[in-house]
Each structure stands twice: as C-alpha cells, then as structure tokens.
Design a protein around this motif. Structure first.
Motif, PDB file in Angstrom:
ATOM      1  N   LEU A   1       0.822  -1.210   0.000  1.00 14.00           N
ATOM      2  CA  LEU A   1       0.000   0.000   0.000  1.00 14.00           C
ATOM      3  C   LEU A   1       0.856   1.260   0.000  1.00 14.00           C
ATOM      4  O   LEU A   1       0.466   2.292   0.541  1.00 14.00           O
ATOM      5  N   GLN A   2       2.004   1.195  -0.648  1.00 16.19           N
ATOM      6  CA  GLN A   2       2.853   2.367  -0.763  1.00 16.19           C
ATOM      7  C   GLN A   2       2.289   3.357  -1.778  1.00 16.19           C
ATOM      8  O   GLN A   2       1.546   2.990  -2.692  1.00 16.19           O
ATOM      9  N   ALA A   3       2.679   4.609  -1.618  1.00 11.05           N
ATOM     10  CA  ALA A   3       2.207   5.660  -2.526  1.00 11.05           C
ATOM     11  C   ALA A   3       2.552   5.309  -3.964  1.00 11.05           C
ATOM     12  O   ALA A   3       3.657   4.851  -4.272  1.00 11.05           O
ATOM     13  N   GLY A   4       1.599   5.510  -4.855  1.00  7.79           N
ATOM     14  CA  GLY A   4       1.777   5.251  -6.263  1.00  7.79           C
ATOM     15  C   GLY A   4       1.275   3.901  -6.719  1.00  7.79           C
ATOM     16  O   GLY A   4       1.042   3.698  -7.918  1.00  7.79           O
ATOM     17  N   LYS A   5       1.104   2.975  -5.810  1.00  7.35           N
ATOM     18  CA  LYS A   5       0.594   1.652  -6.174  1.00  7.35           C
ATOM     19  C   LYS A   5      -0.914   1.721  -6.423  1.00  7.35           C
ATOM     20  O   LYS A   5      -1.621   2.591  -5.893  1.00  7.35           O
ATOM     21  N   TYR A   6      -1.408   0.774  -7.226  1.00 10.29           N
ATOM     22  CA  TYR A   6      -2.852   0.654  -7.359  1.00 10.29           C
ATOM     23  C   TYR A   6      -3.468   0.304  -5.999  1.00 10.29           C
ATOM     24  O   TYR A   6      -2.900  -0.482  -5.240  1.00 10.29           O
ATOM     25  N   ALA A   7      -4.618   0.882  -5.734  1.00  8.87           N
ATOM     26  CA  ALA A   7      -5.292   0.662  -4.445  1.00  8.87           C
ATOM     27  C   ALA A   7      -6.101  -0.623  -4.514  1.00  8.87           C
ATOM     28  O   ALA A   7      -7.339  -0.625  -4.502  1.00  8.87           O
ATOM     29  N   ASP A   8      -5.374  -1.755  -4.599  1.00  9.58           N
ATOM     30  CA  ASP A   8      -5.971  -3.085  -4.516  1.00  9.58           C
ATOM     31  C   ASP A   8      -5.801  -3.536  -3.067  1.00  9.58           C
ATOM     32  O   ASP A   8      -4.674  -3.813  -2.623  1.00  9.58           O
ATOM     33  N   PHE A   9      -6.898  -3.636  -2.335  1.00 10.51           N
ATOM     34  CA  PHE A   9      -6.761  -3.952  -0.915  1.00 10.51           C
ATOM     35  C   PHE A   9      -8.019  -4.620  -0.376  1.00 10.51           C
ATOM     36  O   PHE A   9      -9.059  -4.673  -1.051  1.00 10.51           O
ATOM     37  N   LEU A  10      -7.875  -5.135   0.843  1.00 15.21           N
ATOM     38  CA  LEU A  10      -8.955  -5.851   1.516  1.00 15.21           C
ATOM     39  C   LEU A  10      -9.247  -5.225   2.868  1.00 15.21           C
ATOM     40  O   LEU A  10      -8.351  -4.673   3.511  1.00 15.21           O
ATOM     41  N   VAL A  11     -10.481  -5.367   3.279  1.00 15.12           N
ATOM     42  CA  VAL A  11     -10.848  -5.148   4.672  1.00 15.12           C
ATOM     43  C   VAL A  11     -11.175  -6.524   5.242  1.00 15.12           C
ATOM     44  O   VAL A  11     -12.156  -7.161   4.838  1.00 15.12           O
ATOM     45  N   LEU A  12     -10.299  -6.995   6.144  1.00 20.06           N
ATOM     46  CA  LEU A  12     -10.487  -8.314   6.762  1.00 20.06           C
ATOM     47  C   LEU A  12     -11.241  -8.176   8.075  1.00 20.06           C
ATOM     48  O   LEU A  12     -10.939  -7.297   8.891  1.00 20.06           O
ATOM     49  N   ASP A  13     -12.210  -9.046   8.283  1.00 18.11           N
ATOM     50  CA  ASP A  13     -12.984  -9.082   9.520  1.00 18.11           C
ATOM     51  C   ASP A  13     -12.241  -9.969  10.518  1.00 18.11           C
ATOM     52  O   ASP A  13     -12.161 -11.187  10.348  1.00 18.11           O
ATOM     53  N   ARG A  14     -11.695  -9.365  11.559  1.00 17.14           N
ATOM     54  CA  ARG A  14     -10.894 -10.110  12.525  1.00 17.14           C
ATOM     55  C   ARG A  14     -11.730 -11.011  13.419  1.00 17.14           C
ATOM     56  O   ARG A  14     -11.175 -11.881  14.104  1.00 17.14           O
ATOM     57  N   VAL A  15     -13.036 -10.835  13.437  1.00 17.86           N
ATOM     58  CA  VAL A  15     -13.897 -11.667  14.286  1.00 17.86           C
ATOM     59  C   VAL A  15     -14.990 -12.325  13.438  1.00 17.86           C
ATOM     60  O   VAL A  15     -16.144 -12.432  13.857  1.00 17.86           O
ATOM     61  N   ALA A  16     -14.618 -12.799  12.260  1.00 12.39           N
ATOM     62  CA  ALA A  16     -15.588 -13.424  11.354  1.00 12.39           C
ATOM     63  C   ALA A  16     -15.864 -14.850  11.809  1.00 12.39           C
ATOM     64  O   ALA A  16     -15.188 -15.792  11.409  1.00 12.39           O
ATOM     65  N   GLY A  17     -16.836 -15.006  12.653  1.00 10.85           N
ATOM     66  CA  GLY A  17     -17.182 -16.322  13.165  1.00 10.85           C
ATOM     67  C   GLY A  17     -16.797 -16.460  14.624  1.00 10.85           C
ATOM     68  O   GLY A  17     -15.942 -15.743  15.146  1.00 10.85           O
ATOM     69  N   PRO A  18     -17.408 -17.419  15.307  1.00  9.97           N
ATOM     70  CA  PRO A  18     -17.234 -17.534  16.762  1.00  9.97           C
ATOM     71  C   PRO A  18     -15.813 -17.881  17.188  1.00  9.97           C
ATOM     72  O   PRO A  18     -15.354 -17.405  18.228  1.00  9.97           O
ATOM     73  N   LEU A  19     -15.091 -18.692  16.426  1.00  9.69           N
ATOM     74  CA  LEU A  19     -13.737 -19.067  16.843  1.00  9.69           C
ATOM     75  C   LEU A  19     -12.781 -17.886  16.749  1.00  9.69           C
ATOM     76  O   LEU A  19     -11.963 -17.654  17.642  1.00  9.69           O
ATOM     77  N   LEU A  20     -12.860 -17.134  15.642  1.00 10.34           N
ATOM     78  CA  LEU A  20     -12.026 -15.939  15.547  1.00 10.34           C
ATOM     79  C   LEU A  20     -12.389 -14.929  16.621  1.00 10.34           C
ATOM     80  O   LEU A  20     -11.517 -14.235  17.152  1.00 10.34           O
ATOM     81  N   LYS A  21     -13.659 -14.868  16.939  1.00  6.84           N
ATOM     82  CA  LYS A  21     -14.080 -13.931  17.986  1.00  6.84           C
ATOM     83  C   LYS A  21     -13.497 -14.338  19.339  1.00  6.84           C
ATOM     84  O   LYS A  21     -13.031 -13.499  20.124  1.00  6.84           O
ATOM     85  N   LEU A  22     -13.509 -15.648  19.618  1.00  7.35           N
ATOM     86  CA  LEU A  22     -12.922 -16.136  20.864  1.00  7.35           C
ATOM     87  C   LEU A  22     -11.426 -15.849  20.937  1.00  7.35           C
ATOM     88  O   LEU A  22     -10.879 -15.563  21.998  1.00  7.35           O
ATOM     89  N   LYS A  23     -10.776 -15.928  19.779  1.00  2.00           N
ATOM     90  CA  LYS A  23      -9.319 -15.776  19.712  1.00  2.00           C
ATOM     91  C   LYS A  23      -8.887 -14.344  19.471  1.00  2.00           C
ATOM     92  O   LYS A  23      -7.688 -14.091  19.323  1.00  2.00           O
ATOM     93  N   ASP A  24      -9.825 -13.412  19.391  1.00  2.00           N
ATOM     94  CA  ASP A  24      -9.515 -12.032  18.985  1.00  2.00           C
ATOM     95  C   ASP A  24      -8.249 -11.529  19.686  1.00  2.00           C
ATOM     96  O   ASP A  24      -8.186 -11.416  20.906  1.00  2.00           O
ATOM     97  N   THR A  25      -7.237 -11.265  18.885  1.00  2.00           N
ATOM     98  CA  THR A  25      -5.917 -10.896  19.378  1.00  2.00           C
ATOM     99  C   THR A  25      -5.834  -9.400  19.593  1.00  2.00           C
ATOM    100  O   THR A  25      -6.373  -8.621  18.798  1.00  2.00           O
ATOM    101  N   PRO A  26      -5.154  -8.945  20.636  1.00  2.00           N
ATOM    102  CA  PRO A  26      -4.994  -7.499  20.828  1.00  2.00           C
ATOM    103  C   PRO A  26      -4.370  -6.840  19.590  1.00  2.00           C
ATOM    104  O   PRO A  26      -3.507  -7.421  18.927  1.00  2.00           O
ATOM    105  N   GLU A  27      -4.814  -5.621  19.291  1.00  2.00           N
ATOM    106  CA  GLU A  27      -4.318  -4.920  18.111  1.00  2.00           C
ATOM    107  C   GLU A  27      -2.825  -4.643  18.179  1.00  2.00           C
ATOM    108  O   GLU A  27      -2.189  -4.384  17.158  1.00  2.00           O
ATOM    109  N   SER A  28      -2.255  -4.729  19.355  1.00  2.00           N
ATOM    110  CA  SER A  28      -0.819  -4.484  19.489  1.00  2.00           C
ATOM    111  C   SER A  28       0.021  -5.674  19.039  1.00  2.00           C
ATOM    112  O   SER A  28       1.245  -5.583  18.985  1.00  2.00           O
ATOM    113  N   ASP A  29      -0.617  -6.789  18.695  1.00  2.00           N
ATOM    114  CA  ASP A  29       0.095  -8.009  18.319  1.00  2.00           C
ATOM    115  C   ASP A  29      -0.236  -8.399  16.885  1.00  2.00           C
ATOM    116  O   ASP A  29      -1.082  -9.268  16.646  1.00  2.00           O
ATOM    117  N   PRO A  30       0.399  -7.762  15.891  1.00  2.00           N
ATOM    118  CA  PRO A  30       0.047  -8.074  14.497  1.00  2.00           C
ATOM    119  C   PRO A  30       0.346  -9.514  14.112  1.00  2.00           C
ATOM    120  O   PRO A  30      -0.399 -10.110  13.331  1.00  2.00           O
TER     121      PRO A  30
END
Length: 464
Positions: A392-421
C-alpha cells in the motif's frame, strides 16, 4: 517506515487533491521479505490506527490517522474499520479458471484426476458464451475470497482466454492468463496443433497483452501434453514477446515424472526438458516443484525461474510435501497459490494455513508474517508486478482488503490485541476463510462487499 516531512506528515502529502477518499483502521503491509526465521521488523509497516488516502485508483499515502486526518479536505469520505484489518489484496500465482466444477472431486491422484474430471470439464469451454459466464463467476469468486490479482490458466480454446481477459478488463484487474498449448496426450476437443497454438497465442498477445492491467502468459499445460515442436514454439514466443510470462506444471507427482522420462528420454531430467526449449527464466513460473533435487534448485536460482507452492492441491491429490526451506535457502523465489481445482479453496487464508501444516510436516516453520508477505508483496514480486501492486505504498494501485478479525465464533474467541500483528495474522490464516473477507477493492473501487454480495455472477450463483 514512511518518510516524514518537517510538519510530521508523509513527505509530499500535506495537501490532498479534491475527489480523494480515505480508509481508516488497523493497517498492515510489507516493504520487504520478513524471512522464514525471526521476522525482520523493518520488513513491514503496521499502524494500529492507520489511514490510507486514495485518488484516481492509486494510493496517495498511508500513515497514522492522527497525522493525516487534519490534512484531508472537509468533504473527503472516510470509511472507518476499527475492528477490522486493512491489507493489500491477495495475489494467486497459480489457479485454473475452468476448474471450479472440478473442485472436491473424489478419489484420484494427478494423472487419473486429469483424465476423469479435468479434461471432460474443460472441453465445455469451446463455447464462447459458456466461457464468458464462467469467467465472470470465477472472477467474482476470486474477489469474494480476497484475491485481487493472479496468474491464471484458461483452456486450450482461444475463446476461453478472450473471455477471461474481457471479464478482467471490465473490473480493472491486474490479471495474467493465456490459452493452454496442448497438442499431445489429450482428448479430441482439447488438443490443438503446434502451429495453431503458436498462431492463436500470438493473436491473444497482440489483442490483450499490456491492455490496461492485463498481461499474457505462454501456457503449455505440462511437458507430457506438448510435442517437442510445440514446446519449441512456446520458447520462441517467450523470447520474442517482451514482458509476457510463462506458466506450466512441473514435478508434481511421481507417476508424472516417470511419464516425462519416457516421453523425453534424451533429456537429463524433467527440468532439463523445459531448459532445453528455452522455457526457464525470471518470467517463468513452474507450479509445484515437489520432487526435485538440489541441482534443480540451483538451476532455478541461476535462471531466476520461480516456483508456485500449491499446498491444498498437493495434499488433496496426495502429490507430496513441498520443501519450502530448501528452495528459499537455494535462492529460489517461491510464490503461494491455490491451484483450484486440484486445490480445495480459492481462499489465500486457507492456502496459508495448509502451507503452514505442510511446513510443520517437513519439520519447518512458516511464520504468519512470511505467509502474508508471500500472499501479497512476495507474489507480486514473483509475477513482476510489485511496481504496481503488492503493498500500500504511494503510487501503487489501491488493490486492498478489509479483513474481519472476528468473522465467526472461533475468531471472535481468539480475537488478538491490536498491538500483536503477528498473533492477529496467525489467527486469520489458521481460522479464517472467505467469511473473513469483508470488502475487496480494485483500484480503489469496492468490487466485493460481503454484506451485499456485490458481484453479479456471484450473486446469481448464491441466489440460484
């Protein structure tokens, strides 16, 4: 990290043009290869409250919301995704458009699978209308699974490649494809001739290569289905047509390798067949490369030839476990690929998970930063498009995703703090699938919205 000017804003971006748009939320992209071991912190940029500004289909700048929001014109639309993750679009380095209906076909390994399922299905693509409808569905499904670009097989019918190019052009996608060259050991209705394959490939190159974001790939299916003359023509096309890529299959299955030895007894090994006909080089992508030697890896590195690692198809068809560590250590560039329809999902999240498991069975480790790098910037580098996409550097085509970090119950249970990429990425790649794709953007335009099932062919498929 992004360079900053004296005012604290990213260099050159204190004033934004009218008509831009902005996307806010946790944001991660890669600047270099993080490596298989302990990831290099300088290889990626992670912003817990990031902002990406887009204009005319390209990224103007990424930075923190705190720095960039004050500089935006008052009327600038800002999409805010605080509980999601903004990442570059996934790129698939090996996938078959005509094989959607072949997925999850029971009980065979590679050669029987081709004869039983693949060839009968691909024969339908002689029909232009069918090719057009399936191409549209294929692209809508790619977008629904988060892939914004790819290196794709059509069939041996020229109309199938035409249809796929036309559909990709309508979406503004960076797609590379080509008609399959196959004049031997294939059923009637799929075989072409060496001369026709050369002529039709040249026509497609003249018509589509370099049009918008489209590129052509010379596409011999694999050595067993091409005569020596056809492989020679493929090498000639690769040499004569600047900027085209070459895609084929290699060293996937023991029976396949034995067959190639019978068909080309004069050649040292399978790789030498492609080498002899001028098909190795830095614009060539060989899918699989499972059963290979250190000498093969050295030759790949010498020529710059790339491998597409296809973990879900390799395990589903019982082909074997790819040795990622040995290829990387040898200096071979390795991309990640779904290989649908031998592969069992178009999702690069699922593909990353299977790649992790393959590495585990090999006694190796695939850290999540390396996996996401491979699916984004790494795959862009494999396909020679990193100047246009992959991060996503300047000049690149804006091809990108919005990922749902809690898509479904298991991901929701595992929801990781935003400080831990790293933890966040690992949860997404092991537990995530297409349900985690909230939105997919091509050149700044939303082409898939999970909540509205945006995509005409996909919507028709879902509803009917």
């Amino acid at each position: 990290m992004t360079d900053r000017n004296s005012a604290g804003f990213p260099a050159g971006c204190t004033v934004f043009p009218p008509g831009c748009s902005a996307f806010r939320g946790p944001l991660l992209h890669f600047l270099a290869d993080p490596g298989l071991g302990n990831p290099d912190p300088a290889s990626y940029e992670y912003l817990q409250d990031g902002l990406m500004v887009v204009a005319d289909g390209r990224v103007l700048v990424t930075g923190t919301a705190e720095q960039l929001l004050p500089a935006l014109p008052a009327a600038t639309p800002v999409e805010h995704w605080p509980n999601s993750l903004i990442v570059p679009g996934f790129i698939d380095t090996h996938v078959h458009m005509p094989q959607l209906r072949v997925m999850a076909s029971y009980g065979t390994q590679l050669l029987e699978w081709l004869e039983t399922y693949t060839f009968p299905t691909e024969s339908q693509f002689a029909d232009a209308a069918f090719s057009a409808s399936q191409s549209q569905l294929f692209l809508d499904l790619l977008l629904a699974h988060g892939s914004t670009s790819g290196l794709v097989f059509a069939t041996s019918h020229q109309v199938s490649a035409d249809a796929l190019f036309a559909a990709a052009e309508s979406y503004g996608m960076a797609l590379t494809t080509g008609k399959v060259m196959m004049d031997s050991n294939a059923p009637e209705g799929l075989r072409d001739t060496a001369e026709d394959s050369y002529r039709e490939s040249r026509e497609l190159i003249d018509r589509w290569h370099g049009k918008g974001r489209l590129r052509y790939a010379i596409t011999p299916r694999f050595a067993a289905t091409s005569s020596a003359q056809q492989l020679s023509y493929a090498g000639q096309l690769l040499a004569d047509c600047p900027g085209v890529l070459m895609q084929t299959h290699w060293a996937e299955n023991h029976a396949e390798i034995a067959w190639i030895k019978e068909l080309f007894p004069e050649r040292k090994d399978y790789l030498d067949v492609y080498d002899h006909f001028g098909l190795l080089g830095d614009r060539s992508v060989l899918a699989h490369g499972i059963h290979i030697s250190d000498e093969n890896r050295q030759r790949l590195a010498q020529t710059g030839t790339r491998i597409a690692f296809c973990p879900t198809s390799n395990t589903f068809l019982g082909s074997g476990l790819f040795d990622l560590r040995s290829s990387v250590d040898a200096g071979v560039q390795v991309g990640l690929a779904s290989d649908v329809g031998g592969g069992t999902s178009l999702s690069m999240l699922v593909t990353m998970a299977e790649a992790y498991k393959v590495c585990q069975l090999r006694g190796q480790s695939l850290n999540p930063l390396k996996a996401f790098y491979m699916a984004t910037l790494g795959n862009a580098e494999v396909l020679h498009q990193a100047d246009q996409t992959g991060n996503l550097q300047a000049g690149k085509y804006a091809d990108f995703l919005v990922l749902d970090r809690v898509a479904g119950p298991l991901l929701k249970l595992k929801d990781t703090p935003e400080s831990d990429p790293s933890g966040m990425l690992f949860d997404l790649m092991i537990l995530g699938d297409d349900r985690a794709i909230r939105r997919t953007y091509i050149a700044g335009q939303c082409r898939y919205d999970r909540d509205t099932v945006k995509g005409a062919a996909l919507n028709a498929c879902v509803s009917g």
